[in-house]
Every structure is written in C-alpha cells, then in structure tokens.
Design a protein around this motif. Structure first.
Motif, mmCIF file in Angstrom:
data_model
loop_
_atom_site.group_PDB
_atom_site.id
_atom_site.type_symbol
_atom_site.label_atom_id
_atom_site.label_comp_id
_atom_site.label_asym_id
_atom_site.label_seq_id
_atom_site.Cartn_x
_atom_site.Cartn_y
_atom_site.Cartn_z
ATOM 1 N N ARG A 1 -1.253 4.704 9.589
ATOM 2 C CA ARG A 1 -0.036 3.909 9.393
ATOM 3 C C ARG A 1 0.889 4.549 8.362
ATOM 4 O O ARG A 1 2.102 4.565 8.521
ATOM 5 N N ASP B 1 9.764 7.727 8.014
ATOM 6 C CA ASP B 1 10.755 6.680 7.764
ATOM 7 C C ASP B 1 11.625 6.449 9.003
ATOM 8 O O ASP B 1 11.968 5.306 9.322
ATOM 9 N N GLN C 1 9.559 4.530 11.424
ATOM 10 C CA GLN C 1 9.412 3.153 10.939
ATOM 11 C C GLN C 1 10.640 2.325 11.306
ATOM 12 O O GLN C 1 10.528 1.186 11.773
ATOM 13 N N GLY D 1 2.824 0.675 4.447
ATOM 14 C CA GLY D 1 3.043 1.252 5.770
ATOM 15 C C GLY D 1 3.028 0.275 6.920
ATOM 16 O O GLY D 1 3.054 0.684 8.090
ATOM 17 N N ASP E 1 7.687 -2.895 9.505
ATOM 18 C CA ASP E 1 8.680 -3.498 8.626
ATOM 19 C C ASP E 1 9.169 -4.847 9.159
ATOM 20 O O ASP E 1 9.629 -4.951 10.298
ATOM 21 N N HIS F 1 1.837 -1.767 14.232
ATOM 22 C CA HIS F 1 2.106 -0.508 14.921
ATOM 23 C C HIS F 1 1.083 -0.313 16.036
ATOM 24 O O HIS F 1 -0.062 -0.783 15.959
#
Length: 203
Positions: free
Chosen positions: A26, A31, A34, A65, A68, A174
């Motif tokens: 993870r 970025d 993400q 991680g 978000d 994820h």
C-alpha cells in the motif's frame, strides 16, 4: 454481549506477516496513483451510498497509505450527508465512539498517531443511529473477510449490525489489499461490501 478477543500464537504470527506485507504494498503506491485511485473509488462508493439512502455516515481519515477518503468526504458534505469520525473510547479499551465531523471540527492526535475529534458528547452519535460505516482495513479476502490493525475496534462496533440492520459496513481499500484468504477468528465481522478503485464487491 461484546466479543472477547484472544488468539493463538500461530494465528497472530500469520496475521502479523500479512499486515506487514499488505501495508508495504500500500505504501508503494505513488502519489499520482493515489489521487487517481481515490477519484475512481469515490465515484463507486458514492453510488452505493446513494442506493442505501445513507444520511448519517461514519468514515475515517486516511493514514499509512490507505485509500484516500478526502474526495469522498468533500463529495458527501456537498450532498448534505452528515459525517462522523471515530474516536478512541476514553474509558473502555478497544471501543470507538463516533462524533459529528464538519469542516469546523477540531481534531487532536490520539495515542495511535491518528487524528480524531475532540471529546464533545453533544456531537456524539450511537452506532445504531448511523446508516453506514466506511471502514478502514489492512487486507480483505474473497469472502468479504476483513483484517484491521489488530485492535478489534471495528469488530466490536459492528458486532451486532446484522441483527438490527445498522450501521451497514462498507470496506474501502486498494485492489492490492486483496488476498485469497485470511485467517479468521470467531469475533471477526465480515463485510457485505468492499469498494476498490476498480470494483464493488458484494458478499
């Protein structure tokens, strides 16, 4: 009656190894990825929350991680959904309390280095008053099994959800957090739905 938590050393070792492996995977997400993953997962989970007609939703602030939640938070505020964040119970170890979360909510760092609302009983909601709980997780499997950080916080919170029908738990993770199977204990609460950036899994 709330479940009691204990485990064999072998099960603990397996869980510890899995947690380390999945958390490492993870953290390796860039970025840019993400941002992209959060955007697509947000659209998927928003559609599911709309189907549930959820007006009171608890979720979490991203850490370590995790997928978000900020895009989801902003979108739900815009829709007028009432949001809530968990806070460690000040007296009962291993339990959570939930408090209203708005852009003006004051946050403090708890002993786990996670931000949580300040203790204000006037802003508290009971779990059975929530329509849905978007749960963090470390790993999940092909049957909806969920592995958290090991404290049992969400297992306790959700222990009776099927009996009363609320709050409906939705995992948010994820794709790399999926494993074929997880070692399970009798207190583990499986999830009826898990949303990833590519799929809505229902069990």
């Amino acid at each position: 009656m709330k479940p009691q938590f204990s485990s064999s050393q072998s099960a603990k070792a397996t869980r510890t190894a899995l947690r380390a492996q999945v958390r490492d995977a993870r953290r390796c997400i860039s970025d840019k990825e993400q941002h992209s993953f959060a955007a697509t997962a947000t659209q998927l989970i928003l559609a599911e929350l709309t189907k549930l007609e959820a007006k009171h939703v608890a979720l979490y602030l991203t850490n370590d991680g995790e997928l978000d939640t900020q895009p989801l938070i902003r979108a739900l505020w815009e829709q007028g959904v009432n949001l809530y964040l968990p806070r460690l119970h000040p007296f009962t170890k291993g339990n959570l309390l939930f408090f209203a979360y708005t852009p003006e909510t004051a946050l403090v760092e708890n002993k786990l280095k996670i931000l949580e609302p300040v203790l204000d009983i006037s802003k508290m909601i009971l779990p059975h008053q929530l329509d849905a709980v978007v749960t963090p997780l470390v790993a999940f499997d092909n049957t909806g099994g969920r592995m958290g950080m090991g404290g049992g916080f969400y297992d306790r919170t959700l222990a009776n959800w099927q009996k009363i029908g609320k709050p409906y738990p939705i995992g948010f993770a994820h794709d790399c957090q999926q494993v074929q199977s997880l070692p399970s204990e009798h207190w583990d609460v499986p999830l009826p739905m898990i949303v990833t950036p590519t799929r809505v899994l229902k069990f």
